[in-house]
Write an enzyme that holds these catalytic residues in place. Structure first.
Site, PDB file in Angstrom:
ATOM      1  N   ASP A 191       0.703  -1.241  -0.183  1.00 44.11           N
ATOM      2  CA  ASP A 191      -0.052   0.018   0.011  1.00 44.11           C
ATOM      3  C   ASP A 191       0.774   1.244   0.075  1.00 44.11           C
ATOM      4  O   ASP A 191       0.577   2.369  -0.325  1.00 44.11           O
ATOM      5  CB  ASP A 191      -0.967  -0.004   1.339  1.00 44.11           C
ATOM      6  CG  ASP A 191      -1.831   1.267   1.336  1.00 44.11           C
ATOM      7  OD1 ASP A 191      -2.759   1.207   0.287  1.00 44.11           O
ATOM      8  OD2 ASP A 191      -1.788   1.802   2.220  1.00 44.11           O
ATOM      9  N   LEU A 272      -7.234   6.080   2.815  1.00 48.11           N
ATOM     10  CA  LEU A 272      -7.605   7.207   1.711  1.00 48.11           C
ATOM     11  C   LEU A 272      -6.319   7.255   0.826  1.00 48.11           C
ATOM     12  O   LEU A 272      -6.242   8.038   0.008  1.00 48.11           O
ATOM     13  CB  LEU A 272      -7.821   8.592   2.331  1.00 48.11           C
ATOM     14  CG  LEU A 272      -9.000   8.486   3.088  1.00 48.11           C
ATOM     15  CD1 LEU A 272      -9.253   9.937   3.857  1.00 48.11           C
ATOM     16  CD2 LEU A 272     -10.173   8.329   2.454  1.00 48.11           C
ATOM     17  N   ARG A 273      -5.304   6.462   0.940  1.00 45.86           N
ATOM     18  CA  ARG A 273      -4.116   6.519   0.192  1.00 45.86           C
ATOM     19  C   ARG A 273      -4.531   6.282  -1.085  1.00 45.86           C
ATOM     20  O   ARG A 273      -3.818   6.725  -2.057  1.00 45.86           O
ATOM     21  CB  ARG A 273      -2.810   5.587   0.798  1.00 45.86           C
ATOM     22  CG  ARG A 273      -1.468   6.058   0.176  1.00 45.86           C
ATOM     23  CD  ARG A 273      -0.473   5.016   0.827  1.00 45.86           C
ATOM     24  NE  ARG A 273      -0.268   5.668   2.246  1.00 45.86           N
ATOM     25  CZ  ARG A 273      -0.167   5.101   3.364  1.00 45.86           C
ATOM     26  NH1 ARG A 273      -0.533   3.980   3.334  1.00 45.86           N
ATOM     27  NH2 ARG A 273       0.083   5.892   4.354  1.00 45.86           N
ATOM     28  N   GLY A 274      -5.211   5.340  -1.509  1.00 45.98           N
ATOM     29  CA  GLY A 274      -5.780   5.126  -2.686  1.00 45.98           C
ATOM     30  C   GLY A 274      -6.200   6.151  -3.523  1.00 45.98           C
ATOM     31  O   GLY A 274      -5.978   6.645  -4.665  1.00 45.98           O
TER      32      GLY A 274
END
Length: 334
Positions: A191, A272-274
């Site tokens: 991720d 929320l990194r995506g």
């Protein structure tokens, strides 16, 4: 002089080349993870892109490639602050590397011979403003990977040991490659990479013939080959620099933000990194395309790169992650 294989001469592997280009347009994307077969051009692409990019302006002798004399660390002890041109750094991080070699440590030789407590910079210092390449990243010790990802995110290397208290800039594009048959990365590490790509050996006979032809031409007469493909690399370099200049001006409307959020929710992406990576990658692609605003066309193209490694495992779905992303993109974005 040893030449890197021209980036423009790489046959196929469009997703891998796109991911590399996006990191060149926006180095803050968070790096690239390339998983796939051996001999598919992973390390070639990294070195080719770095060679394609314009040289950096750096203070002569600065161990961290500082772009401004004011940024030179105190421990560097430079006698002159003359500016020079350097190629974009590409630093290889070998398997079995120690933490001291990565972050830097006490200069034992100077301590013993001169009685001085001095800092010996590591690989992170060398990679500042360039690329840090890790082959077989899935075989690297977990604590080293954690360290690298933390520094890549913060942009600063901090060393607090052996009586040393050192900080220096460490902003680089992290590129990891590996063969999934030899082991997988932990999900939390996956991720942290901005983009991911799966590469395969080409199955089309004509493509394989063209790979052989170009590599043979490069090794047989490198000067002629470089002259031929140098023109294409120059065009691509100018294109990347134009995109960098236009990146800040890309308009992002609420509809695009909603598309990012809905897509990540539909995929079950944690955190929320995506969304943030998808947004950055979409803007970089829009800038590279010469567009002035972000829309669904850009998000569709970069979504598999930004999201395929962030999916939760679904034992009931035998489709690959890229297929799942493509299916969900079609459902959500049309």
């Amino acid at each position: 002089m040893k030449h890197a294989f021209p980036f423009s001469a790489i046959v196929g592997q469009d997703d891998m080349k796109l991911a590399m280009i996006l990191t060149a347009v926006d180095p803050k994307l968070g790096g690239v993870l390339v998983f796939g077969d051996r001999g598919t051009g992973k390390s070639t692409a990294v070195r080719a892109l770095a060679a394609l990019l314009p040289p950096i302006q750096a203070v002569q002798g600065c161990p961290v490639n500082s772009a401004d004399p004011a940024d030179v660390p105190d421990w560097a002890r430079l006698e002159t602050h003359q500016m020079v041109e350097r190629p974009t750094p590409v630093v290889d991080l070998p398997l079995g590397v120690t933490e001291d070699r990565v972050t830097g440590a006490l200069d034992i030789e100077r301590a013993l011979t001169q009685g001085e407590k001095a800092f010996q910079p590591g690989l992170l210092a060398q990679a500042n403003r360039g690329y840090l390449y890790i082959d077989e990243v899935n075989l690297l010790e977990d604590h080293i990977v954690d360290l690298l990802l933390d520094v890549a995110q913060s942009g600063e290397n901090v060393v607090e040991r052996e009586g040393l208290s050192i900080r220096h800039a460490a902003r680089f594009v992290l590129v990891g490659s590996g063969n999934p048959e030899e082991g997988e990365l932990r999900p939390q590490l996956l991720d942290r990479f901005g983009l991911s790509v799966e590469v395969r050996s080409p199955t089309d006979i004509d493509d394989r013939i063209e790979v052989i032809r170009r590599r043979d031409a490069f090794e047989t007469d490198v000067e002629t080959f470089m002259a031929t493909w140098g023109v294409e690399d120059t065009k691509l370099r100018d294109h990347i620099l134009t995109a960098r200049a236009g990146l800040a001006g890309i308009e992002t409307k609420t509809d695009a933000l909603r598309d990012c959020a809905e897509l990540c929710v539909a995929l079950g992406s944690d955190g929320l990194r995506g969304e943030l990576t998808l947004l950055r990658a979409g803007r970089a692609w829009a800038a590279f395309q010469g567009d002035t605003s972000l829309d669904r066309r850009h998000l569709r193209r970069v979504a598999p790169l930004a999201l395929s490694h962030r999916l939760r495992r679904d034992p009931l779905d035998e489709a690959g992650s890229a297929t799942r992303v493509a299916r969900t993109v079609s459902e959500v974005l049309g």
